[in-house]
Design an enzyme around this catalytic site. Structure first.
Site, mmCIF file in Angstrom:
data_model
loop_
_atom_site.group_PDB
_atom_site.id
_atom_site.type_symbol
_atom_site.label_atom_id
_atom_site.label_comp_id
_atom_site.label_asym_id
_atom_site.label_seq_id
_atom_site.Cartn_x
_atom_site.Cartn_y
_atom_site.Cartn_z
ATOM 1 N N GLN A 175 2.890 10.070 1.719
ATOM 2 C CA GLN A 175 4.208 9.410 1.788
ATOM 3 C C GLN A 175 5.110 9.823 0.629
ATOM 4 O OE1 GLN A 175 2.343 5.311 2.446
ATOM 5 N NE2 GLN A 175 4.233 5.154 3.649
ATOM 6 N N HIS B 56 -2.835 7.283 7.245
ATOM 7 C CA HIS B 56 -1.828 8.215 6.713
ATOM 8 C C HIS B 56 -2.474 9.532 6.277
ATOM 9 C CE1 HIS B 56 2.071 6.199 6.565
ATOM 10 N NE2 HIS B 56 1.559 5.107 6.014
ATOM 11 N N CYS C 277 5.811 -0.153 7.664
ATOM 12 C CA CYS C 277 5.461 1.064 6.918
ATOM 13 C C CYS C 277 6.690 1.535 6.169
ATOM 14 C CB CYS C 277 4.981 2.147 7.883
ATOM 15 S SG CYS C 277 4.491 3.669 7.040
ATOM 16 N N LEU C 278 6.500 1.876 4.886
ATOM 17 C CA LEU C 278 7.623 2.344 4.073
ATOM 18 C C LEU C 278 8.190 3.658 4.617
ATOM 19 C CD1 LEU C 278 6.139 1.470 0.575
ATOM 20 C CD2 LEU C 278 8.011 0.278 1.764
ATOM 21 N N HIS D 252 -4.618 1.177 7.421
ATOM 22 C CA HIS D 252 -3.271 1.761 7.572
ATOM 23 C C HIS D 252 -3.109 2.951 6.619
ATOM 24 C CE1 HIS D 252 1.317 1.127 7.833
ATOM 25 N NE2 HIS D 252 1.187 1.924 6.797
ATOM 26 N N GLU D 253 -3.590 2.800 5.370
ATOM 27 C CA GLU D 253 -3.449 3.882 4.377
ATOM 28 C C GLU D 253 -4.353 5.067 4.710
ATOM 29 O OE1 GLU D 253 -0.935 3.520 2.836
ATOM 30 O OE2 GLU D 253 -0.738 1.337 2.872
ATOM 31 N N GLY E 184 0.847 -1.192 0.000
ATOM 32 C CA GLY E 184 0.000 0.000 0.000
ATOM 33 C C GLY E 184 0.876 1.233 0.000
HETATM 34 O O1 GNR Z 1 4.101 -2.514 2.628
HETATM 35 C C1 GNR Z 1 3.419 -2.399 3.658
HETATM 36 N N1 GNR Z 1 3.120 -3.516 4.388
HETATM 37 C C2 GNR Z 1 2.177 -3.527 5.398
HETATM 38 C C3 GNR Z 1 2.127 -4.653 6.221
HETATM 39 C C4 GNR Z 1 1.187 -4.736 7.228
HETATM 40 C C5 GNR Z 1 0.291 -3.715 7.419
HETATM 41 C C6 GNR Z 1 0.337 -2.581 6.622
HETATM 42 C C7 GNR Z 1 1.270 -2.495 5.611
HETATM 43 S S1 GNR Z 1 1.296 -1.086 4.590
HETATM 44 C C8 GNR Z 1 2.980 -1.065 4.111
HETATM 45 C C9 GNR Z 1 3.242 0.025 3.072
HETATM 46 C C10 GNR Z 1 2.972 1.388 3.677
HETATM 47 O O2 GNR Z 1 3.714 1.953 4.412
HETATM 48 N N2 GNR Z 1 1.821 1.932 3.384
HETATM 49 O O3 GNR Z 1 1.490 3.114 3.911
HETATM 50 NI NI NI Z 2 2.528 3.209 5.825
#
Ligand code: GNR
Ligand code: NI
Length: 178
Positions: free
Chosen positions: A51, A140, A94-95, A136-137, A46
């Site tokens: 980001q 953000h 999270c990236l 999660h997205e 995601g």
């Molecule tokens: O790549 C991602 N893996 C992930 C694993 C578990 C729960 C959420 C994520 S999202 C993350 C990429 C990211 O930072 N998206 O905002």
């Molecule tokens: Ni993230």
């Protein structure tokens, strides 16, 4: 298509609430495509617009397995319209918090409304990793990171380490510009 630099914490742009998108136009479609390319390259499942320095309510997601065809989702103005009473826990990453992981508890099932890349209203039901990733997205877009869902002790440990890594290896001018 273009790869975009991914912003890492600590950065004030990751703590901002993002603006509602008024028009899903060519510029927005280009951003969504560039975000997908950046996400696949990272690799991640995601990516949210803030980001990559765009403070707009847009996300991309693809939780397909490596042995399956890609299943990209482009979501503009995504909103949770329903969440289940029962929760699920996932080891999230999270990236923007590279190399750090923690168990996060969230509703196990969701419904999400959004505009697709043509500006058409859609609704999707999700469970499992897809439900976790969409939440999660969307977080953000409200300036919330997964570490905001864990104990202050664990959060501060991760943020301290990221700050230390940053000092040892400062971001390039390109990354700073977003
Ligand atoms: O790549 C991602 N893996 C992930 C694993 C578990 C729960 C959420 C994520 S999202 C993350 C990429 C990211 O930072 N998206 O905002
Ligand atoms: Ni993230």
């Amino acid at each position: 298509m273009a790869l975009l630099p991914i912003i890492t914490a600590p950065d004030p742009r990751l703590k901002q609430a993002c603006a509602t998108v008024e028009q899903v136009d060519d510029e927005m479609r280009q951003l969504l495509n560039d975000m997908l390319e950046t996400m696949y390259e990272a690799p991640g499942i995601g990516l949210a617009a803030p980001q990559v320095g765009a403070l707009k309510r847009a996300i991309v997601v693809d939780v397909s397995n490596e042995d399956e065809e890609n299943a990209p989702l482009r979501m503009v103005n995504p909103e949770l319209t329903w969440v289940s009473d029962h929760d699920a826990s996932y080891d999230e990453g999270c990236l923007s918090l590279p190399e750090h992981y923690a168990e996060v508890v969230r509703p196990a099932e969701i419904k999400v409304s959004y505009l697709d890349e043509m500006g058409k209203a859609q609704e999707l039901e999700a469970e499992g990793l897809l439900a976790t990733c969409i939440q999660h997205e969307i977080d953000h877009l409200d300036g919330i990171l997964f570490v905001d869902h864990i104990s202050a002790l664990k959060r501060n440990m991760i943020l301290r380490k990221l700050l230390k890594a940053r000092k040892a290896n400062p971001p390039s001018e390109l990354e700073k510009a977003g």
